[in-house]
Design an enzyme around this catalytic site. Structure first.
Site: not given
Length: 411
Positions: A120, A122, A127, A136, A194, A196, A228, A232, A235, A239, A248, A252, A344, A358
């Site tokens: 997978d 990114y 996204h 952040r 997600e 995708e 996917d 959250r 994760q 992670y 994850k 899927t 995503t 999001e």
């Protein structure tokens, strides 16, 4: 309406012809499954059709999985597609083929190929920037320093790739909110989606031999929609430092229909402008001799029947060819049935975001739906991804939908 008389404008007309695997009522085991090709609201038994019309590719199509066809390579892919197009459009074939066309409502669709490995990515800048702003908010740049230099990805779990329509059991795991003194164990309370696109590898490669950008279409057979699912909260706790794992790997979902790349020629578009100089193996500014590397796919995300987002795949920064090149540049080999997800898909507008993370800004702004508010998924929720792409003469090419219902453990 007779099965050959597909209404004008049907996104699954003869210009499309995606592949799947199906069985008819009364089938008892895997050996009763066979390759099918969708035409409108019917599915053609491709193996029986090939045998009846004397095709040299009958042995590839009369199988319980697409893998033999995937492994056969681009010449076979093109030959079979040309033959199928003729079979469903030339009137002289109708008498032979009509008994081999089954209403979609009467068949069972299965996972269309045996998944070898799953990766997978990114690849959406929108996204990645949204995620950066959420987690952040004080960073000078919402992207990580490596993002514009390589397609970030991780290896997933091929054994939990499931076909559209399969229920998704809410996963359990460890989770710890920032204010919690210690982690707790239990069902995820921040279950997400997600939206995708998945790419399906046909022809394998040799270990130690990277696949160049220009060889993408020699190895990749087609694409499908992919969800996917993501826990959250699980994760977020697990992670660092190695990346996604249990958050994850539980499920899927992929479409039952694989659209061949040859059906999407009219949908090819240039990717977004490159803002950083790329290393030669990823540089697609001058080396793409086979046309532009992006695809104009219009995705729709529905929650319990209500459309909540329409992410545009044309905005994806990293292309499928670049992802394949990066995935193999270290010498890792491809296998028939490898599946890799785009990551995503999110556009620049709020209604174009491909995850609830999001869309609700990590739960701060709940979605207002006719059946109540949502931040993340609740048990009983049904998520459906659908999509179309521009086709020849203004037609639309439909991608098979992906749907899944969330169920609690023990449901």
């Amino acid at each position: 309406m007779p099965p050959f008389d597909v209404p004008e404008g049907d996104p699954f007309g003869p210009h499309n012809l995606p592949y799947g695997v199906f069985s008819i009522p009364g089938s008892r085991d895997r050996s009763d499954r066979t390759v099918g090709v969708r035409l409108g609201d019917h599915v053609l038994d491709a193996g029986a059709a090939a045998h009846a019309l004397g095709s040299p590719y009958a042995s590839l199509l009369a199988r319980p999985t697409l893998n033999p066809l995937l492994a056969a390579g681009r010449t076979a892919w093109s030959d079979v597609r040309r033959a199928l197009t003729a079979w469903v459009t030339v009137p002289s074939h109708r008498e032979v083929l009509e008994p081999l066309l089954h209403p979609l409502s009467s068949v069972t669709l299965h996972l269309p190929f045996e998944v070898a490995d799953y990766v997978d990515f990114y690849a959406s800048e929108n996204h990645a920037r949204n995620v950066g702003r959420i987690f952040r908010p004080d960073a000078a740049d919402s992207l990580t320093p490596n993002w514009k230099h390589l397609p970030i990805g991780y290896h997933g779990r091929s054994g939990t790739v499931v076909v559209s329509g399969t229920d998704v059991v809410r996963p359990s795991g460890q989770r710890k909110a920032p204010a919690d003194a210690a982690p707790v164990f239990g069902p995820s309370v921040r279950l997400d989606i997600e939206a995708e696109v998945g790419f399906v590898v046909g022809v394998p490669s040799e270990p130690g031999s990277p696949v160049a950008l220009g060889d993408f279409r020699e190895h990749v057979f087609g694409l499908c929609l992919l969800n996917d699912w993501s826990a959250r909260d699980v994760q977020a706790w697990e992670y660092v430092p190695l990346g996604p794992f249990l958050g994850k790997s539980f499920a899927t979902s992929v479409s039952a229909w694989i659209t061949p790349l040859d059906a999407l020629e009219e949908a090819r578009v240039a990717p977004p402008e490159r803002t950083h100089e790329l290393l030669p193996y990823l540089d697609d500014t001058n080396t793409d001799q086979d046309g532009p590397g992006g695809y104009d796919l219009r995705i729709s995300v529905a929650l319990n029947g209500h459309v909540v987002s329409e992410p545009p795949f044309s905005t994806m920064y990293w292309t499928a060819a670049q992802q394949l090149a990066h995935m193999t540049v270290n010498g890792a080999s491809l296998r028939t049935g490898d599946l890799y997800g785009s990551g995503t898909v999110s556009g620049p507008a709020e209604r174009e975001r491909g995850s609830l993370l999001e869309l609700t800004w990590n739960g701060r702004d709940p979605l207002e739906l006719p059946d109540g508010k949502r931040t993340f998924l609740e048990d009983g929720d049904v998520v459906t991804l659908s999509a179309w792409a521009p086709g020849p003469g203004g037609a639309r090419v439909g991608l098979g939908e992906v749907t899944g219902r969330v169920v609690g453990r023990g449901a």
